[in-house]
Each structure stands twice: as structure tokens, then as C-alpha cells.
Design a protein around this motif. Sequence first.
Motif, mmCIF file in Angstrom:
data_model
loop_
_atom_site.group_PDB
_atom_site.id
_atom_site.type_symbol
_atom_site.label_atom_id
_atom_site.label_comp_id
_atom_site.label_asym_id
_atom_site.label_seq_id
_atom_site.Cartn_x
_atom_site.Cartn_y
_atom_site.Cartn_z
ATOM 1 N N UNK A 211 -7.787 -21.171 63.313
ATOM 2 C CA UNK A 211 -8.203 -21.158 64.820
ATOM 3 C C UNK A 211 -9.281 -20.675 64.541
ATOM 4 N N UNK A 212 -9.686 -19.435 63.930
ATOM 5 C CA UNK A 212 -11.084 -19.110 64.011
ATOM 6 C C UNK A 212 -12.306 -20.222 63.798
ATOM 7 N N UNK A 213 -12.278 -20.677 63.024
ATOM 8 C CA UNK A 213 -13.177 -22.018 62.411
ATOM 9 C C UNK A 213 -13.091 -23.000 63.989
ATOM 10 N N UNK A 214 -12.682 -23.309 64.743
ATOM 11 C CA UNK A 214 -12.278 -23.885 65.452
ATOM 12 C C UNK A 214 -13.122 -23.205 67.042
ATOM 13 N N UNK A 215 -13.150 -21.793 66.641
ATOM 14 C CA UNK A 215 -12.969 -21.023 68.142
ATOM 15 C C UNK A 215 -14.734 -20.255 68.012
ATOM 16 N N UNK A 242 -14.894 -28.781 51.611
ATOM 17 C CA UNK A 242 -13.991 -28.581 50.263
ATOM 18 C C UNK A 242 -12.569 -27.251 50.651
ATOM 19 N N UNK A 243 -12.603 -26.692 51.515
ATOM 20 C CA UNK A 243 -11.627 -26.158 52.076
ATOM 21 C C UNK A 243 -10.217 -26.871 52.636
ATOM 22 N N UNK A 264 -3.801 -17.340 42.642
ATOM 23 C CA UNK A 264 -4.880 -16.117 43.336
ATOM 24 C C UNK A 264 -6.140 -16.969 42.836
ATOM 25 N N UNK A 265 -6.374 -17.820 41.651
ATOM 26 C CA UNK A 265 -8.164 -18.160 41.487
ATOM 27 C C UNK A 265 -8.082 -19.538 43.003
ATOM 28 N N UNK A 266 -7.302 -20.242 43.716
ATOM 29 C CA UNK A 266 -7.478 -20.996 44.027
ATOM 30 C C UNK A 266 -7.893 -20.037 45.695
ATOM 31 N N UNK A 267 -6.639 -18.995 46.074
ATOM 32 C CA UNK A 267 -7.012 -18.264 47.305
ATOM 33 C C UNK A 267 -8.202 -17.398 47.379
ATOM 34 N N UNK A 272 -14.107 -17.917 48.728
ATOM 35 C CA UNK A 272 -15.424 -17.736 49.438
ATOM 36 C C UNK A 272 -15.742 -19.453 49.740
ATOM 37 N N UNK A 273 -14.866 -19.709 49.995
ATOM 38 C CA UNK A 273 -15.848 -21.004 50.994
ATOM 39 C C UNK A 273 -16.223 -20.556 52.549
ATOM 40 N N UNK A 274 -14.623 -19.852 53.085
ATOM 41 C CA UNK A 274 -14.789 -19.351 54.687
ATOM 42 C C UNK A 274 -16.224 -18.505 54.520
ATOM 43 N N UNK A 275 -16.337 -17.237 53.287
ATOM 44 C CA UNK A 275 -17.813 -16.638 53.740
ATOM 45 C C UNK A 275 -18.940 -17.199 54.024
ATOM 46 N N UNK A 276 -18.476 -18.569 52.884
ATOM 47 C CA UNK A 276 -20.049 -18.980 52.947
ATOM 48 C C UNK A 276 -20.302 -19.981 53.849
#
Length: 339
Positions: A211-215, A242-243, A264-267, A272-276
Motif C-alpha cells: 500500500x505504502x509503495x503504491x501510494x 528484491x523485495x 529474522x535475517x530475512x525480515x 533494508x530494501x524498504x529503507x533503500x
Amino acid sequence: MEISFDLTVAWALLLAFAVYVYVVLDGFDLGIGILYPAFPRKEDRDLMMNTVAPVWDGNETWLVLGGGGLFAAFPLAYAIIMPALYPPIIAMLLALVFRGVAFEFRWRAGNRFSEKFWDWAFIGGSTVAAMAQGIALGALLQGIEVDGRAYGGGWWDWLTPFTLTCGLAVVFGYGLLGACWLNWRTEGYVRKHSRNIARILGFVTVGFIGIVSLWTPFLEAAYFERWYSWPQMLQVAPVPILVVLFILFLGKELYNESNDWMPFVLTLGLFLLCFIGLGVCMWPYVIPTSVTMYDAASPFKSQLFMFVGAIILVPIILGYTAFAYYVFRGKIKPGEGYH
């Protein structure tokens, strides 16, 4: 001029790194507070709190570094952002203080009523802090009205449907981090229940990411052009690809009972990808789309003086943080703890 440019970029990357480290380190212990209502038994809550007892307060070092670094390296941005976001930032700081007090006082509660009170203080402080962080992020992303060199908007400009959506996304995302952490660090019922919760929160978090990515691209024309115009979209395409891959791997690992640490590592990787993606939207602005990091930067000598200290202290902080996590590694059994 080239050295000054590089130093400004270096400070921007350092602050981004500090914020990300704070999010991933303090995110999972805030997530534990958010998950408390799903674990009503005292023994389970004791175990959950014991998984972060040795490290939780050190995690907030990075929040201080991020805020102090913004004030020192980009004072104009600090002077504009703070008045714009006073309500959510004050709410976050009060929630973190109340949560920290609850963390300590809960162990010394003299009766059941007092313990329940501090439990709910821990839940409320964790949830409000996460919500406020998401709202502040959403408000920055949607843009802050700037009048000259000062904030030009109103007291309630930060409160919009988009910022509330971002706040909920962070709450559920931190809950997912907390569930994956408990799945890794605990045994028995808490581990099993945490994994089941992580499967649910994984779907919810992915939904909010979508939702946030499309908005977001529709908030500013510059965002839309960066993500959807040709050929710029080829440069940023690896991020959403990658997401999707990380989401698929996370879904697979949440149903793989043999590997407790991988979810946990994958989360963390997903965060990180959202941050990028956030960085792709904002670069090179520190206040989209009004003030660039070059406009907001402090004088070169000031940045250089502080950067020398930062490159000495940040590795030390990373070192003692890594050492603390190494010392207190492994699963924690019921009845064990460090308090």
C-alpha cells in the motif's frame, strides 16, 4: 568543492546508517512490547523480556546518534523538521521514556496489580513509539511546507491518512521483527506461538508495504518520475524485484521449522530494501522536495571536525554492540534471565 560535496554525502549516508541500525535493533524490542497482549501468562512475558534485557537500552544509542547528527551536520533541516513534527516526536520520546521505566519497574512490582500496570505501560509505550516513528516518517515523505528557512505549515499538517498508514505499517513491521526474534531466541510455547504470529504479521506487513509503495509515487511528481518514467525505472527496478524475492523467501522460511534464525535475517533484509526505496525517493533532498542536503549542510570545517569523531566512535559503538549480542547469544529457556 569536491571534498565538501563528498563530506556532505558521507554525513547523509552515516545518518541513514544510524537510523537503519536503530530501526532494526530497537524495532524488535519494541515489537516484543507490541506482542505482549498475545502472551497473557506472566512466565511467557518474563521470558520475552529476558531476551532483550541485556541489550535493549544500548539499542537506543543509534537514535541519539541520528538526532544529534542531524542537528550537527544539517542544522537547517533540523530547524525545519522539528517544528513540523513536534507532536509525533514528543509522543515518541515520552513513550520511550515510559517504556524504559516500565521495563525496570516491572521486575520490582510488589503485587499483581502493579505488575499489570507496568505491563500495560510497556505495551502502550512500545506501540505509541512505533506508531509515532511511522507517522514522522510518513510526514517527512509526504513533504513539509517550507517558508524561506523555516517551517511554514500548521500544527496538524503531519496528521493525514498517508501518515497514519505509515504508522500502522511500522507497528505491524516491528511486531513481525519481534515475533521473528522470539522465534529465534526462545523455546517451547513462546517460540511456537511467535512463529504462528509471525506468519500472520508477515502477510499484514507485506500488505502495508504494498500500500505504502503504491501510494508514495503519487505524493510528489519527482517520486513518480523516479519510479515510473523511462529509463529511470530500470535503475530502481532491482529494489522492488528484491523485495518480492525476500517476501517469497520469508514466507518459505516461516514454514520451515528447522531454521529459527533465518526469518529474522530475512525480515531485516526486507526492512533494508524498504529503507533503500525511501532513499531512492528522497535523494538528494533531506526535506522532499524543498531542501537538499547541500542546502541544509553545516560549514565544511564543522562537518569535518564532527566526522573525525564519528569515524572513531561509530566503530567502537558497533564493536561493543556486537560483543554484547555475542555474549548473550543462544536461546533462553523459561526461568532463565539476566535481570
